[in-house]
Design a protein around this motif. Structure first.
Motif, short mmCIF file in Angstrom:
data_model
loop_
_atom_site.label_atom_id
_atom_site.label_comp_id
_atom_site.label_asym_id
_atom_site.label_seq_id
_atom_site.Cartn_x
_atom_site.Cartn_y
_atom_site.Cartn_z
N UNK B 383 0.91 -1.23 -0.16
CA UNK B 383 -0.09 0.05 0.08
C UNK B 383 0.97 1.45 -0.03
N UNK B 384 2.03 1.32 0.76
CA UNK B 384 2.55 2.53 0.82
C UNK B 384 3.99 2.49 -0.13
N UNK B 385 4.05 1.27 -0.86
CA UNK B 385 5.40 1.29 -1.96
C UNK B 385 6.50 1.02 -1.04
N UNK B 386 7.55 0.46 -1.81
CA UNK B 386 8.74 -0.17 -1.06
C UNK B 386 9.70 0.80 -0.54
N UNK B 387 9.53 2.10 -1.13
CA UNK B 387 10.41 3.14 -0.63
C UNK B 387 10.18 3.58 0.77
N UNK B 388 9.02 3.37 1.27
CA UNK B 388 8.73 3.65 2.72
C UNK B 388 9.49 2.75 3.48
N UNK B 389 9.78 1.51 3.12
CA UNK B 389 10.40 0.45 4.08
C UNK B 389 12.09 0.72 3.60
N UNK B 390 12.41 0.70 2.34
CA UNK B 390 13.73 0.57 1.91
C UNK B 390 14.45 1.84 2.30
N UNK B 391 13.95 3.00 2.44
CA UNK B 391 14.74 4.14 2.52
C UNK B 391 14.88 4.44 3.89
N UNK B 392 14.40 3.55 4.93
CA UNK B 392 14.87 3.55 6.49
C UNK B 392 16.26 3.14 6.19
N UNK B 393 17.13 3.12 7.43
CA UNK B 393 18.12 2.44 7.53
C UNK B 393 19.32 3.48 8.04
N UNK B 394 20.49 2.65 8.41
CA UNK B 394 21.74 3.47 8.85
C UNK B 394 22.84 2.76 8.56
N UNK B 395 23.92 3.53 8.50
CA UNK B 395 25.21 3.07 8.50
C UNK B 395 25.36 2.20 7.13
N UNK B 396 24.53 2.60 6.08
CA UNK B 396 24.76 1.77 4.78
C UNK B 396 23.79 0.88 4.69
N UNK B 397 22.90 0.66 5.45
CA UNK B 397 21.76 -0.56 5.54
C UNK B 397 20.35 -0.05 5.33
N UNK B 398 19.72 -1.15 4.83
CA UNK B 398 18.15 -0.42 4.36
C UNK B 398 17.23 -1.19 5.01
N UNK B 399 16.13 -0.36 5.30
CA UNK B 399 14.81 -1.35 5.89
C UNK B 399 14.96 -0.86 7.33
N UNK B 400 13.62 -1.41 7.85
CA UNK B 400 13.26 -1.16 9.27
C UNK B 400 13.44 -2.69 9.90
N UNK B 401 13.97 -2.52 11.15
CA UNK B 401 13.90 -3.91 12.15
C UNK B 401 13.06 -3.62 13.25
N UNK B 402 12.42 -4.69 13.71
CA UNK B 402 11.74 -4.83 14.98
C UNK B 402 12.63 -5.29 16.08
N UNK B 403 13.23 -4.52 16.79
CA UNK B 403 14.29 -4.98 17.86
C UNK B 403 13.35 -5.46 19.11
N UNK B 404 13.53 -6.56 19.66
CA UNK B 404 13.17 -6.97 20.83
C UNK B 404 14.34 -6.62 21.85
N UNK B 405 13.89 -5.80 22.60
CA UNK B 405 15.12 -5.33 23.58
C UNK B 405 14.78 -5.44 24.98
N UNK B 406 15.61 -6.21 25.72
CA UNK B 406 15.44 -6.43 27.07
C UNK B 406 16.91 -6.39 27.99
N UNK B 407 16.69 -6.60 29.15
CA UNK B 407 18.10 -6.41 30.07
C UNK B 407 17.92 -5.14 30.61
N UNK B 408 19.25 -4.52 30.81
CA UNK B 408 19.66 -3.76 31.75
C UNK B 408 19.45 -2.26 30.95
#
Lengths: 917, 571
Positions: B383-408
């Motif tokens: 629905x939103x097109x590939x760029x919405x996803x692809x254009x995210x990213x840092x340090x030369x990487x592309x896309x979004x990631x869902x991080x499950x973060x726990x701990x301290x």
């Protein structure tokens, strides 16, 4: 580049350890490597079992792949580069072996531990890891010890149990480090559903599953032979030391693919039993014969005295000669045995026909498949099976009727079960639900005695469904219109009320059988042992003919033969109406051929059959008998009558290895040789002629049966000089066109040849009737079967139906198997099987004694709950002397085949009081 | 030696060999199963019915079930004994207490005090309750977590848990979420309908709807989010070339310790996931869909059952059959081929490859296997097109990631962040920084199996493929943050014990290797040479990812935290 002489034509070329080699399609890297003589360690892989790839001892490096791969489960591809011995794969192979060795016990239970073998061949040092706490051993089973401390979880036993024998006892339970081999619900083996086929023991690489006996000493030699029990004809190897059998392993024969059952694997020790007859015995003058069988367990030889062979043979022959000379040849009769070799059976019938001078010779075929033989000869001109058991792999539909296959032909049953696992349809029809029904896609539990009603209804349904094979009927048969007319009233609806199977199921089975590209029928004695046994068999034959399900791979008719050599004994003429190769005695041309060869005139009148002979003894017409290896005092119907007849004989010569019930009535007892003590050919249910080889010397003064027959023959005036079995076989080949192509040398080389085999180079015909039937017209003849009832139906006084038969562990009258430690341990006492609800109704708890009586006698056995029985039925195995089922059975005969009605008589059942202990 | 006949009498059997089904058990099983099919693939489902009714599986019930299903007792037993959630009762054993209290002792919960919670609970629990240590239940953001019956509690305290037990609050609490009607009212399932009706508009109007969807996924660079990262579009193309019928298996066996993203997204918007499933099924041409849900997610199971019923009752368009299958407590069933075995009603033992499941998968058919989250993003991507996803990213990487973060950290939870973000950035920007009094010591980038990195490597981009040079992987992006109060050795040992318990037991390197590794790791001074040799062979020769990745934490301790195990600080 190495080229291998056995390289297949469409080879896949790949590189193994720097060398280019060829693999055939379907061959794994491991198999290809083995063919080239390259050793890659492996544990969970065993030829014949599905490769599972779990042990990882055979991992190899495949160029371009991230991880290592198990050579047993990977298939070479063109250009693949495989490294099996480089540093990386070798390190993994060694680590796998080390991890497994870490947890192995110090003391070994097996003489050939494959883990030790590979560890040594890779030069492994002592394991560096801490060991686990070893699991406890399981000693609950009489034949197999379970030492899971030596288990490496390779699951070879599980695959052997589940996929080869299809017994489904072994499971792989738990997970992680707690993964373990279990039986049923983690039960002790001895309390599990294990049938002790020993396939798991044969598969285990580390001695975690091991035969309890026979491991203490190392075998000195091996002798390849065949199994002495049923008609399946499993090939086996005896492992021997000091004239003793230590243990038995299955051999890769065409009928068994290395499989055995509990009898074949663990039932060999009867040969060493202390009760073996070791010296000739002569009845004491002060011990007259009595009809009642009252043996003295403390002194079984009470009525006999030892004698020299000279005296015993002289006395034996004198008595027979005297009767022949005074009363005439027809006052004599002989029972040979389907347990003896072809050569023994041939000489035995030749002795009766030429030495006694009559055709009164018969054997237990009369009691098992006589009706099948009559129907087959009458309708298709040949009594042998049309297709072999192994042909189930070519079948789409397999029909089994009246056969407790898993108990009576256990190894044949494994091939049927394999076929079901391949997706084949298995239709089982039996009044009793036995194990094979658990594997069936369709199980029809019809009422006892209604075989013809059911089979006629199936045929009528085939007609209604328009599935008859018009071309086959037109080109290959005669008499179909009469059959079709006859079948009209046998509609599935009408017969449903008679046989208890609903019409829709009858139609479904008819459709499946008739419409499939290849359907095969197996039957057992549930079909044959009725007064309408011949009609039962006729109906089966008609069904195959009308649908054209014969004469092609995966089709045909297979009456499962009972004894190991019942096929061969019949083939060589151990039956009263035919000479060798089924040449009728009343056919002058056939007779004259034998008269020319044997050098004397032959009696043109067919002889009497087993039960008829006993009647003739009672009537006083027959006064002398020679019985070799048969036990009519247990196996004949209405035993009180039979035993009275035996006791009334003027002269009885018994030749056997034990003091059988029949031997109690003897005047002279000749100690004979057990199966592993002699060489001879044996013909299995598949028409495979196989070689049994001498592995042991007979005990004491016991002698080879061929020798004993010959000694008697000479004393009866015959000038016989057969030096060994091969001499007899050579003579048989001259009289029997069906085996003319089988030479003794060929048997010695191959161990198994199928007949008909007309010329030495002939491979043998595994499928018969492909072009024509061996009848004068070349066509098969339909014979309609009328529906008639059993001779004795239940009534108010005797309201139950008695079915007799066998058990997995016991053979025939129990003479051998009840003297085998393992078999006797598993089934030690007489049992009667009844439905649990019926037991509750009559107030008997399972395990308590139950008294069963008929108009002819009564017995008491321990009750066993068996939900496979229908209400109103009792099943009694006939192997127990102390509760001999045949005291109850009815001697009524099938008019055509003279087979007694062992599968149906009326009895009463009530709580028993006897202490059988 | 007793007299032979006496021995014989003792040995006398009173029925067929082995166990026979008793009529009472048989009639109970028939009643429990009702008109459900007796097919072998339903074995685990049927075992659940018995377990749910009684709280255990008695021998008589297993024998009766075997008979009813046409299986052998051994076949039933080996499956039942494989899964943690089935309680097998031997003939002479008493039934377990009525209520089971499960306490997670995996890494995140351990950091949050699971051990002292267990000790407190043990001393306080009364009759009728038993305590079980269990591995990760997928709620690491609420550590320490307990589950009373089917009711998860976190963060758990001994008194809080006891209150719930007293109140017999054993049912799962369903989250608030947009149900079927709400989802449709907001435009849900429109995309699915358009795809089925060939009415979607993208850059390539000439292509079929299916081809357009695949092109979109291709351009977005979406990869499998279960951990392996296989390109989604490529997978769909491979499957489309396979013979019909093709099947689909959806993996919601989220069991990697530290991972809870699938639960998070399902609780937020279940129909977004289901629409993704149906789009995939439609595009790839799937005959039947099997959704495999871990048994720990009882609340989600109730929710999905409810929503699937709503969907089937009033379908937006023709639907393939969708079967919801229930796991039974087994981490390894998250491995795709083990999951397939489990759906077939068998022990969850990974298969050897080749053949690959795309060719020979569920019931021997070509099978499209996806992690739940991958499918969750399908609708948004189209629905939103590939760029919405692809254009995210840092340090030369592309896309979004869902991080499950726990701990301290201050804000544990699922954080949708740019792919390639570093641990330090993630903690600072998304997790509210470290907890009071805690300084970054190290982190597990990919749950128990992804290895352990030291604080000195907190600036490495986190994405597929970026951590391999360090002997680690991101996997399902389950980040567990360790502080100076924690021990990498303890975390690694916790992980290895987990693997030893969860190994399916099939292959030697994993079954024996994990146990021996635990024994070696329990030593104060580690045997580096032997451990490295063992690690290499486990990684090289194990059948599946479990055994191959199991040595990662151990190896990382040797590489990055040697001072904890009797070796010198690395240079």
């Amino acid at each position: 580049m190495a080229s291998h002489p056995d390289s297949p034509p469409r080879a896949i070329r790949f590189t193994l350890d720097g060398e280019t080699i060829d693999a055939s399609p379907g061959e794994s890297i491991l198999q290809a490597a083995q063919r080239y003589g390259r050793e890659i360690p492996h544990l969970c892989y065993q030829e014949g079992l599905r490769a599972d790839g779990n042990c990882r001892a055979c991992v190899v490096e495949i160029e371009g792949e991230r991880t290592l791969s198990p050579a047993c489960c990977r298939f070479p591809a063109d250009g693949m580069v495989v490294d099996s011995a480089g540093e990386r794969p070798r390190r993994a192979q060694k680590m796998v072996l080390e991890l497994l060795r870490t947890d192995m016990p110090e003391s070994q239970s097996s003489r050939d531990n494959e883990l030790d073998h590979w560890s040594a061949s890779l030069g492994l040092p002592k394991p560096r890891f801490p060991a686990r706490r070893p699991p406890a051993a399981d000693h609950s089973h009489p034949a197999i010890t379970v030492r899971l401390e030596a288990c490496i979880q390779c699951t070879r036993c599980l695959r052997a149990c589940r996929e080869i024998q299809v017994n489904q006892v072994i499971g792989n339970a738990g997970r992680g480090a707690k993964t373990r081999i279990v039986f049923d619900l983690d039960d002790p083996l001895g309390e599990s559903s294990c049938v002790a086929c020993g396939e798991c023991v044969q598969a285990c690489p580390t001695g975690a599953l091991v035969s309890t006996r026979g491991q203490e000493e190392e075998a000195e030699r091996q002798v390849d032979s065949v199994c002495p029990y049923c008609g399946v004809g499993c090939q086996l190897t005896y492992h021997l030391r000091d004239n003793r059998i230590l243990f038995v392993t299955g051999r890769d024969g065409p009928a068994n693919n290395s499989r055995l059952c509990v009898k074949g694997r663990y039932g060999f020790d009867y040969v060493h039993h202390r009760q073996r007859l070791k010296t000739p015995l002569i009845r004491r003058k002060d011990a007259p014969k009595r009809a009642a069988l009252e043996p003295d367990p403390a002194d079984p030889f009470r009525d006999f005295r030892p004698a020299s062979w000279e005296e015993a043979l002289g006395l034996a022959a004198d008595g027979l000669r005297r009767i022949r000379n005074q009363q005439g040849p027809s006052a004599l009769a002989g029972f040979g045995s389907a347990k003896g070799s072809n050569e023994e059976a041939y000489l035995f019938q030749k002795l009766i026909r030429t030495g006694f001078g009559c055709n009164n010779v018969d054997h237990c075929t009369r009691l098992c498949h006589a009706s099948s033989v009559v129907a087959l000869l009458e309708m298709i001109g040949s009594a042998a099976v049309s297709n072999q058991v192994a042909d189930v792999h070519a079948a789409e539909v397999i029909m089994v009727i009246g056969s407790n296959t898993t108990e009576n032909h256990p190894v044949a049953a494994t091939f049927l079960k394999n076929a079901v696992n391949e997706g084949k349809t298995l239709i089982v029809m039996d009044p009793r639900r036995t194990q094979i029904a658990n594997h069936a896609t369709h199980f029809l539990q019809f009422r006892p005695d209604t075989d013809v009603a059911l089979l006629n209804a199936i045929m009528q349904a085939v007609i209604e469904l328009n599935l008859v094979d018009r071309d086959f009927i037109a080109n290959r048969t005669t008499g179909y219109p009469e059959l079709e007319r006859h079948l009209q009233p046998f509609t599935p609806e009408a017969m449903s009320a008679v046989c208890g199977v609903d019409a829709a199921t009858i139609r479904e089975v008819a459709r499946l059988y008739a419409a499939s590209p290849a359907s095969i029928i197996f039957w057992g004695m549930g079909v044959s042992q009725h007064v309408h046994g011949t009609d039962n068999a006729r109906a089966l034959i008609s069904l195959a003919l009308m649908t054209g399900q014969i004469g092609r791979p995966g089709t045909g008719l297979h009456p499962l033969r009972g004894q190991n050599n019942v096929q061969g004994a019949s083939d060589v003429g151990l039956i009263p109406m035919v000479l060798p190769d089924y040449q009728p005695v009343d056919d002058p041309k056939a007779r004259s051929r034998f008269e020319a060869l044997w050098g004397q005139k032959l009696d043109p009148v067919p002889g009497l059959t087993v039960v008829e002979i006993m009647h003739a003894v009672t009537d006083g017409h027959i006064q002398g008998m020679y019985i070799m290896g048969e036990n009519p005092a247990m196996s004949d119907p209405d035993l009180n009558h039979t035993r009275k007849a035996l006791a009334s004989l003027d002269h009885l010569v018994v030749q056997d290895i034990f003091m059988t019930e029949t031997a109690y009535y003897a005047d002279v007892i000749l100690p004979a040789s057990a199966f592993p003590e002699k060489t001879g050919s044996f013909t299995n249910t598949d028409r495979r002629v196989q070689l049994g080889r001498k592995a042991l010397d007979p005990p004491g003064e016991a002698r080879q049966d061929l020798d004993i027959i010959q000694q008697l023959a000479r004393r009866m005036g015959l000038d016989w000089h057969y030096r060994q079995a091969s001499d007899v076989f050579a003579e048989m080949r001259q009289t029997m066109p069906s085996i003319r192509g089988i030479t003794w040398e060929r048997l010695e080389q191959t161990g198994s040849v199928t007949y008909p085999c007309h010329n030495p180079g002939d491979p043998g015909q595994s499928i018969l009737f492909t072009e024509a039937f061996p009848t004068p017209s070349g066509r098969a003849k339909f014979t309609p079967s009328p529906f008639i009832n059993a001779d004795e139906l239940p009534d108010d006084d005797y309201p139950w139906v008695l079915i007799t038969g066998r058990q997995l562990e016991h053979w025939h009258t129990g003479a051998m198997t009840r003297r085998s430690r393992v078999l006797d341990h598993i089934e030690p006492l007489p049992v009667a099987m009844l439905h649990p609800d019926e037991l509750a109704r009559i107030g008997i708890r399972p395990g308590e004694p139950v008294r069963i009586g008929s108009r002819r006698g009564e017995v008491t056995a321990y009750a066993r709950a068996d939900p496979g029985l229908q209400r109103g039925q009792v099943f009694l195995p006939f192997c127990y002397r102390e509760a001999a089922a045949n005291l109850l059975t009815n001697a009524a005969l099938d008019p055509a085949a003279k087979i007694p009605e062992f599968k149906f008589c009326a009895v009463m059942v009530e709580p028993g009081a006897l202490d059988l202990g | 030696m007793p007299h032979q006949d006496q021995a014989a009498v003792r040995n006398q059997r009173i029925g067929p060999k082995g166990r026979s089904a008793c009529p009472e058990a048989l009639s109970e099983i028939r009643q429990l199963l009702g008109d459900a099919a007796r097919r072998p693939d339903l074995l685990i489902e049927h075992l659940h019915r018995i377990q749910d009714r009684h709280g255990y599986l008695a021998a008589a019930q297993l024998v009766a079930l075997a008979e009813e299903m046409g299986l052998s007792p051994a076949e039933v037993y080996e499956v039942a004994s494989f899964y943690h959630h089935f309680h097998l009762l031997k003939d002479d054993q008493d039934p377990p207490p009525e209520l089971t209290l499960r306490v997670c002792d995996s890494i995140s919960c351990s950091l949050a005090g699971a051990e002292s919670l267990i000790a407190n609970l043990k001393s306080a629990l009364g009759e009728g309750v038993r305590l079980q240590r269990v591995p990760c239940v997928g709620r690491c953001d609420q550590a320490p977590v307990t589950v009373v019956g089917n009711n998860p509690i976190g963060p758990a305290t001994a008194t809080g848990v006891q209150a719930q037990i007293r109140n017999r609050a054993v049912a799962p609490v369903l989250p608030e979420y947009p149900d079927y009607d709400a989802y449709r009212a907001a435009g849900g399932y429109q995309l699915l309908r358009r795809i089925q009706q060939q009415r979607i508009q993208t850059d390539d109007p000439g292509a079929t709807a299916a081809e357009q969807v695949i092109q979109t996924l291709e351009e977005s660079g979406l990869r499998g989010l279960g951990g392996a990262g296989f390109a989604t579009a490529r997978k769909w193309r491979i499957l489309r070339s396979q013979p019909s019928p093709r099947l689909m298996a959806v993996n919601i066996d989220e069991g990697e310790p530290g991972t809870f993203k699938d639960r998070h997204f399902l609780e937020q918007d279940p129909h977004r996931f289901l629409e993704g499933v149906l789009i995939a099924a439609s595009v790839v041409g799937i005959a039947e869909v099997y959704i495999y849900l871990r048994d720990e997610y009882a609340g989600i199971r109730a929710m999905l059952e409810q929503e699937l019923t709503a969907l089937r009752t009033d379908p937006p368009c023709p639907l393939p059959p969708v079967h919801l299958r229930r796991g039974a407590g087994s981490y390894v069933c998250g491995e795709e081929s083990a999951m397939i075995e489990s759906i077939e009603g068998k022990r969850g033992m990974p298969r050897l490859r080749p053949p690959y499941v795309a060719e020979l998968g569920l019931f021997g058919r070509p099978t499209l296997v996806h992690n739940m989250e991958t499918l969750y993003w399908i609708r948004d991507l189209v629905e939103w097109g590939p760029c919405w996803f692809k254009d995210q990213g840092r340090h030369g990487r592309q896309g979004l990631r869902a991080f499950s973060v726990s701990g301290r950290i201050r804000l544990p939870g699922v954080h949708l962040a740019p792919a390639g973000i570093t641990l330090r950035e993630l903690v600072e920007e998304f997790c509210g920084g470290m907890l009071e009094g805690h300084q970054l010591y190290g982190y597990l980038p990919g749950g128990a199996s992804g290895g352990i990195l030291p604080a000195s490597l907190a600036d490495v981009p986190l994405d597929f493929d970026t951590l391999q040079p360090y002997g680690c992987f991101l996997g399902s992006a389950a980040i567990i943050v360790l502080s100076q109060q924690d021990s990498a050795r303890e975390a690694a040992l916790n992980a290895m014990r987990f693997f030893a318990r969860e190994s399916c037991g099939r292959c030697t390197p994993c079954r024996v290797g994990t146990v021996k590794a635990v024994q070696l790791m329990e030593q104060p001074n580690w045997n580096r040479a032997l451990m490295e040799e063992l690690s290499e062979v486990m990684a090289d020769a194990s059948i599946c990812g479990l055994g191959q990745a199991a040595p990662n934490p151990m190896r990382c301790v040797l590489s990055y935290f040697p001072q904890e195990v009797g070796h010198g600080i690395p240079s």
